[in-house]
Enzyme design. Structure first.
Site, PDB file in Angstrom:
ATOM      1  N   ASP A  94      -1.793  -1.152   0.483  1.00  0.00           N
ATOM      2  CA  ASP A  94      -3.183  -1.197   0.034  1.00  0.00           C
ATOM      3  C   ASP A  94      -4.145  -1.803   1.045  1.00  0.00           C
ATOM      4  O   ASP A  94      -5.291  -2.076   0.719  1.00  0.00           O
ATOM      5  CB  ASP A  94      -3.276  -1.981  -1.279  1.00  0.00           C
ATOM      6  CG  ASP A  94      -3.019  -3.471  -1.079  1.00  0.00           C
ATOM      7  OD1 ASP A  94      -2.191  -3.811  -0.217  1.00  0.00           O
ATOM      8  OD2 ASP A  94      -3.640  -4.279  -1.770  1.00  0.00           O
ATOM      9  N   GLU A  95      -3.699  -2.014   2.285  1.00  0.00           N
ATOM     10  CA  GLU A  95      -4.565  -2.697   3.244  1.00  0.00           C
ATOM     11  C   GLU A  95      -4.236  -2.269   4.667  1.00  0.00           C
ATOM     12  O   GLU A  95      -3.067  -2.199   5.045  1.00  0.00           O
ATOM     13  CB  GLU A  95      -4.382  -4.217   3.102  1.00  0.00           C
ATOM     14  CG  GLU A  95      -5.362  -5.029   3.910  1.00  0.00           C
ATOM     15  CD  GLU A  95      -5.283  -6.502   3.553  1.00  0.00           C
ATOM     16  OE1 GLU A  95      -6.245  -7.214   3.851  1.00  0.00           O
ATOM     17  OE2 GLU A  95      -4.259  -6.941   2.976  1.00  0.00           O
TER      18      GLU A  95
END
Length: 346
Positions: A94-95
């Protein structure tokens, strides 16, 4: 991504929208992998024991993780990034870091790139993302947390050093409770305090991390965005408010660490052969114990059993234990050259 796992679950199940939600664990055992913003309002966060989370939020709903779904959504998002730059360094599902200095669209303003990417993510996945824009990795990461959820922030070269000066060091990305306490004992509680210390002093007390801290105190971070970075290990650690001197209590703290490590392995189809336990004592001295298996670790019970044996080998503890860490290394990705996308800052 904003509360990624939890947001995917709320997207796919309308009955969960607007409700406090935890992905992973259960009301009785395990740890929280991700928490919705409704749950975070009660103080629930990732890596928290499930029983603690339930105590903080009695209405908390637990759902099992669906890593295949999260990976598929992450791949959709990665394809959007690739429309703008090939310089993509994944930190987790997610990053990521993106270097858009020279981008494929020829856009001149990074804030406009971030707005366009976030809008496209929303259009394709139905999920919101936040962005931090700056001239180096450290400040971009710090900026990404300023206007969450569904926002973005900019830290310019002119404002970077001043921003760091006012920031508590415990808010620095990568500074956990143990490092924050070590810095506090040196009289360092803000970026300005850190800036006042010499490089020699920081190297003496922080070792090889000294030059990094010396730089970021001045808004300087020379690390490049590296799309070819290969993860060498999967690890988790926890710092305790009070020291532990009982072996059984210390062993109990290894289970949530084992669960977190194995969850990452399952999510990304990786495993490893070397299990390492790190023990940090109340006087800040530390010990490590490792074992390398003939073959890859096959399940969480194997990892936990070996970790408990390694921990028992240093008992009785010379001082109360303030931190325990568990790492799985010699990963199969070192042979395949693939990058596992681990879940850290959810």
């Amino acid at each position: 991504m904003d509360a990624f796992y939890a947001s995917v679950e709320q997207r796919d199940n309308p009955e969960l929208r607007g409700k406090p939600l935890a992905v992973g664990g259960s009301a009785a055992r395990g740890v929280v992998a991700a928490a919705s913003y409704e749950a975070r309002a009660f103080g629930v966060h990732s890596a928290m024991p499930s029983v603690t989370a339930k105590r903080k939020c009695p209405a908390l709903i637990f759902v099992p993780p669906r890593f295949e779904v999260y990976k598929a959504v992450s791949q959709q998002i990665r394809e959007i990034f690739a429309e703008y730059t090939p310089l993509i360094e994944p930190l987790s599902l997610d990053e990521v870091y993106l270097n858009v200095t020279e981008n494929l669209k020829g856009m001149e303003i990074a804030t406009e790139i971030a707005l366009e990417i976030r809008a496209k993510i929303k259009q394709v996945t139905g999920l919101s993302a936040s962005a931090g824009i700056s001239y180096n990795k450290f400040l971009a990461k710090m900026a990404s947390d300023l206007n969450k959820p569904n926002g973005q922030a900019v830290i310019t070269p002119k404002n970077g050093p001043g921003f760091v000066e006012t920031l508590p060091v415990k808010k620095f990305h990568g500074v956990g409770p143990a490092t924050a306490e070590r810095l506090r004992k040196l009289g360092i509680e803000t970026g300005l305090d850190l800036k006042s210390k010499s490089l020699a002093l920081l190297q003496e007390h922080l070792g090889k991390s000294g030059p990094y801290f010396y730089g970021i105190a001045r808004g300087i971070d020379e690390r490049q965005v590296r799309p070819d970075r290969i993860r060498k290990s999967v690890g988790a650690e926890d710092t305790f408010v009070e020291g532990i001197d009982n072996l059984d209590l210390a062993k109990a703290e290894l289970r949530p660490l084992s669960e977190k490590v194995w969850r990452c392995c399952e999510a990304h189809d990786i495993t490893g052969k070397t299990i390492t336990v790190k023990i940090k004592y109340a006087d800040f001295s530390q010990a490590t114990r490792s074992r390398t298996l003939a073959g890859a670790a096959s399940d969480i019970d194997m990892i936990l059993e070996i970790a408990e044996t390694l921990l028992a080998s240093v008992f009785p503890f010379k001082h109360p234990v303030r931190l325990l860490g568990l790492t799985l290394s010699l990963l199969n990705t070192e042979l395949s050259g693939q990058e596992p996308q681990l879940d850290r800052g959810l």
